[in-house]
Motif scaffolding. Structure first.
Motif, PDB file in Angstrom:
ATOM      1  N   ALA A 128       9.151  -0.269  -2.620  1.00 39.24           N
ATOM      2  CA  ALA A 128       8.463  -0.815  -1.233  1.00 39.24           C
ATOM      3  C   ALA A 128       7.038  -2.467  -1.943  1.00 39.24           C
ATOM      4  CB  ALA A 128       7.125   0.263  -0.758  1.00 39.24           C
ATOM      5  N   VAL A 129       6.841  -1.804  -3.153  1.00 38.64           N
ATOM      6  CA  VAL A 129       5.775  -3.143  -4.643  1.00 38.64           C
ATOM      7  C   VAL A 129       6.082  -4.149  -4.155  1.00 38.64           C
ATOM      8  CG1 VAL A 129       4.783  -3.300  -6.245  1.00 38.64           C
ATOM      9  CG2 VAL A 129       4.542  -0.656  -5.162  1.00 38.64           C
ATOM     10  N   ILE A 130       7.638  -4.361  -4.738  1.00 43.57           N
ATOM     11  CA  ILE A 130       8.595  -5.241  -4.685  1.00 43.57           C
ATOM     12  C   ILE A 130       8.124  -6.204  -3.894  1.00 43.57           C
ATOM     13  CG2 ILE A 130      10.633  -6.651  -5.254  1.00 43.57           C
ATOM     14  CD1 ILE A 130      11.093  -3.788  -7.496  1.00 43.57           C
ATOM     15  N   ILE A 131       8.844  -5.478  -2.822  1.00 38.54           N
ATOM     16  CA  ILE A 131       9.315  -6.430  -1.738  1.00 38.54           C
ATOM     17  C   ILE A 131       8.031  -6.198   0.004  1.00 38.54           C
ATOM     18  CG2 ILE A 131       9.558  -5.491   0.783  1.00 38.54           C
ATOM     19  CD1 ILE A 131      11.995  -3.663   0.180  1.00 38.54           C
ATOM     20  N   GLY A 132       7.034  -5.466  -0.557  1.00 39.38           N
ATOM     21  CA  GLY A 132       5.623  -5.924  -0.401  1.00 39.38           C
ATOM     22  C   GLY A 132       4.963  -7.024  -1.086  1.00 39.38           C
ATOM     23  N   LEU A 133       5.256  -7.221  -2.853  1.00 38.15           N
ATOM     24  CA  LEU A 133       4.174  -8.574  -3.397  1.00 38.15           C
ATOM     25  C   LEU A 133       5.456  -9.420  -2.791  1.00 38.15           C
ATOM     26  CD1 LEU A 133       4.108  -6.997  -6.590  1.00 38.15           C
ATOM     27  CD2 LEU A 133       2.632  -7.846  -5.201  1.00 38.15           C
ATOM     28  N   TYR A 134       7.211  -9.650  -2.041  1.00 36.42           N
ATOM     29  CA  TYR A 134       7.642 -11.145  -1.939  1.00 36.42           C
ATOM     30  C   TYR A 134       7.255 -10.956  -0.582  1.00 36.42           C
ATOM     31  CZ  TYR A 134      11.569 -12.974  -0.253  1.00 36.42           C
ATOM     32  OH  TYR A 134      12.714 -14.192   0.411  1.00 36.42           O
ATOM     33  N   VAL A 166       0.899  -1.280   0.341  1.00 41.12           N
ATOM     34  CA  VAL A 166      -0.278  -0.263   0.042  1.00 41.12           C
ATOM     35  C   VAL A 166       1.152   1.199   0.011  1.00 41.12           C
ATOM     36  CG1 VAL A 166      -1.721   1.206   1.210  1.00 41.12           C
ATOM     37  CG2 VAL A 166      -1.511  -1.219   1.068  1.00 41.12           C
ATOM     38  N   VAL A 167       1.728   1.660   0.717  1.00 47.53           N
ATOM     39  CA  VAL A 167       2.748   2.430   0.733  1.00 47.53           C
ATOM     40  C   VAL A 167       3.291   2.569  -0.545  1.00 47.53           C
ATOM     41  CG1 VAL A 167       5.089   3.599   1.669  1.00 47.53           C
ATOM     42  CG2 VAL A 167       3.275   2.600   3.719  1.00 47.53           C
ATOM     43  N   GLY A 168       4.059   1.247  -1.067  1.00 40.26           N
ATOM     44  CA  GLY A 168       5.603   1.820  -2.495  1.00 40.26           C
ATOM     45  C   GLY A 168       3.841   2.561  -3.588  1.00 40.26           C
ATOM     46  N   ILE A 169       2.117   1.606  -3.259  1.00 40.19           N
ATOM     47  CA  ILE A 169       1.629   2.865  -4.725  1.00 40.19           C
ATOM     48  C   ILE A 169       1.267   4.036  -3.881  1.00 40.19           C
ATOM     49  CG2 ILE A 169      -1.109   2.036  -4.919  1.00 40.19           C
ATOM     50  CD1 ILE A 169      -0.649  -0.784  -4.611  1.00 40.19           C
ATOM     51  N   ILE A 170       0.527   3.972  -2.706  1.00 41.98           N
ATOM     52  CA  ILE A 170       0.970   5.207  -2.564  1.00 41.98           C
ATOM     53  C   ILE A 170       2.157   5.954  -3.167  1.00 41.98           C
ATOM     54  CG2 ILE A 170       0.571   7.385  -0.556  1.00 41.98           C
ATOM     55  CD1 ILE A 170      -0.987   4.897   1.414  1.00 41.98           C
ATOM     56  N   LEU A 215      14.211  22.223 -19.648  1.00 44.78           N
ATOM     57  CA  LEU A 215      16.339  22.183 -19.520  1.00 44.78           C
ATOM     58  C   LEU A 215      17.107  21.926 -19.452  1.00 44.78           C
ATOM     59  CD1 LEU A 215      14.921  25.312 -17.241  1.00 44.78           C
ATOM     60  CD2 LEU A 215      15.120  25.772 -19.461  1.00 44.78           C
ATOM     61  N   THR A 216      16.733  20.370 -18.401  1.00 44.39           N
ATOM     62  CA  THR A 216      17.809  19.721 -18.053  1.00 44.39           C
ATOM     63  C   THR A 216      17.385  18.422 -18.828  1.00 44.39           C
ATOM     64  OG1 THR A 216      16.428  18.726 -16.849  1.00 44.39           O
ATOM     65  CG2 THR A 216      18.629  21.252 -16.361  1.00 44.39           C
ATOM     66  N   GLY A 217      16.952  18.228 -19.584  1.00 45.18           N
ATOM     67  CA  GLY A 217      16.265  16.567 -20.256  1.00 45.18           C
ATOM     68  C   GLY A 217      16.168  15.826 -18.795  1.00 45.18           C
ATOM     69  N   GLU A 218      16.116  16.096 -17.582  1.00 43.23           N
ATOM     70  CA  GLU A 218      15.639  14.543 -16.441  1.00 43.23           C
ATOM     71  C   GLU A 218      14.544  15.709 -16.139  1.00 43.23           C
ATOM     72  OE1 GLU A 218      19.335  14.544 -14.220  1.00 43.23           O
ATOM     73  OE2 GLU A 218      20.112  13.628 -16.143  1.00 43.23           O
ATOM     74  N   PRO A 219      13.656  14.437 -15.127  1.00 41.90           N
ATOM     75  CA  PRO A 219      13.092  15.038 -14.013  1.00 41.90           C
ATOM     76  C   PRO A 219      13.492  15.267 -12.482  1.00 41.90           C
ATOM     77  CG  PRO A 219      12.619  12.811 -14.355  1.00 41.90           C
ATOM     78  CD  PRO A 219      14.003  13.719 -14.930  1.00 41.90           C
ATOM     79  N   THR A 220      12.997  15.931 -11.786  1.00 45.54           N
ATOM     80  CA  THR A 220      13.291  16.902 -11.108  1.00 45.54           C
ATOM     81  C   THR A 220      13.165  15.532 -10.178  1.00 45.54           C
ATOM     82  OG1 THR A 220      11.432  16.629  -9.807  1.00 45.54           O
ATOM     83  CG2 THR A 220      11.654  18.341 -11.215  1.00 45.54           C
ATOM     84  N   ASP A 221      14.578  15.799  -8.662  1.00 40.96           N
ATOM     85  CA  ASP A 221      14.802  14.742  -7.661  1.00 40.96           C
ATOM     86  C   ASP A 221      14.003  14.559  -7.013  1.00 40.96           C
ATOM     87  OD1 ASP A 221      17.922  15.155  -8.854  1.00 40.96           O
ATOM     88  OD2 ASP A 221      18.283  16.580  -6.827  1.00 40.96           O
ATOM     89  N   ASN A 222      12.790  14.862  -6.674  1.00 45.03           N
ATOM     90  CA  ASN A 222      11.848  13.800  -5.443  1.00 45.03           C
ATOM     91  C   ASN A 222      10.982  13.304  -6.679  1.00 45.03           C
ATOM     92  OD1 ASN A 222      12.524  16.097  -3.434  1.00 45.03           O
ATOM     93  ND2 ASN A 222      10.971  17.100  -3.933  1.00 45.03           N
ATOM     94  N   ALA A 223      10.996  13.595  -7.797  1.00 43.72           N
ATOM     95  CA  ALA A 223      10.112  12.387  -8.511  1.00 43.72           C
ATOM     96  C   ALA A 223      11.025  11.606  -8.787  1.00 43.72           C
ATOM     97  CB  ALA A 223       9.755  13.481  -9.816  1.00 43.72           C
ATOM     98  N   MET A 224      11.829  11.431  -9.433  1.00 41.76           N
ATOM     99  CA  MET A 224      12.654   9.983  -9.274  1.00 41.76           C
ATOM    100  C   MET A 224      12.773   9.130  -8.036  1.00 41.76           C
ATOM    101  SD  MET A 224      13.070   9.563 -12.342  1.00 41.76           S
ATOM    102  CE  MET A 224      14.091   8.724 -11.815  1.00 41.76           C
ATOM    103  N   TRP A 225      12.928   9.885  -6.651  1.00 42.20           N
ATOM    104  CA  TRP A 225      12.933   9.592  -5.288  1.00 42.20           C
ATOM    105  C   TRP A 225      11.538   8.704  -4.610  1.00 42.20           C
ATOM    106  CZ3 TRP A 225      16.833   7.148  -4.759  1.00 42.20           C
ATOM    107  CH2 TRP A 225      18.563   7.867  -3.664  1.00 42.20           C
ATOM    108  N   TYR A 226      10.774   9.571  -5.319  1.00 45.72           N
ATOM    109  CA  TYR A 226       8.803   8.948  -5.098  1.00 45.72           C
ATOM    110  C   TYR A 226       9.165   7.981  -5.800  1.00 45.72           C
ATOM    111  CZ  TYR A 226       8.163  12.395  -2.620  1.00 45.72           C
ATOM    112  OH  TYR A 226       7.177  13.734  -1.267  1.00 45.72           O
ATOM    113  N   LEU A 227       9.054   7.555  -7.221  1.00 41.13           N
ATOM    114  CA  LEU A 227       9.445   6.468  -8.226  1.00 41.13           C
ATOM    115  C   LEU A 227       9.817   5.085  -8.083  1.00 41.13           C
ATOM    116  CD1 LEU A 227       8.400   8.334 -11.104  1.00 41.13           C
ATOM    117  CD2 LEU A 227       7.402   7.277  -9.738  1.00 41.13           C
TER     118      LEU A 227
END
Length: 65
Positions: A53-59, A11-15, A35-47
């Motif tokens: 978390a989803v992989i560990i949760g499914l396991y 659930v936390v992973g999906i959120i 401008l940079t060709g890359e998304p922001t760091d926050n977006a990448m860390w959330y993803l």
């Protein structure tokens, strides 16, 4: 790992994936991508955190006792 913990991580992973998707498509992130060709760091860390978390949760759900 028991099934309750696996379900909680799932659930936390999906959120986190949802917040990462929203941050990725935010106007500031889109401007940063232009401008940079890359998304922001926050977006990448959330993803990344959400995917882990989803992989560990499914396991935990599959292998939980």
């Amino acid at each position: 790992m028991n099934k309750v913990l696996g379900l909680a991580l799932l659930v936390v992973g999906i959120i986190l994936l949802y917040f990462g998707y929203e941050a990725y498509n935010a106007p500031l992130s889109e401007m940063s991508q232009e401008l940079t060709g890359e998304p922001t760091d926050n977006a990448m860390w959330y993803l990344i955190g959400g995917a882990v978390a989803v992989i560990i949760g499914l396991y935990g759900l599959i292998r939980g006792k």
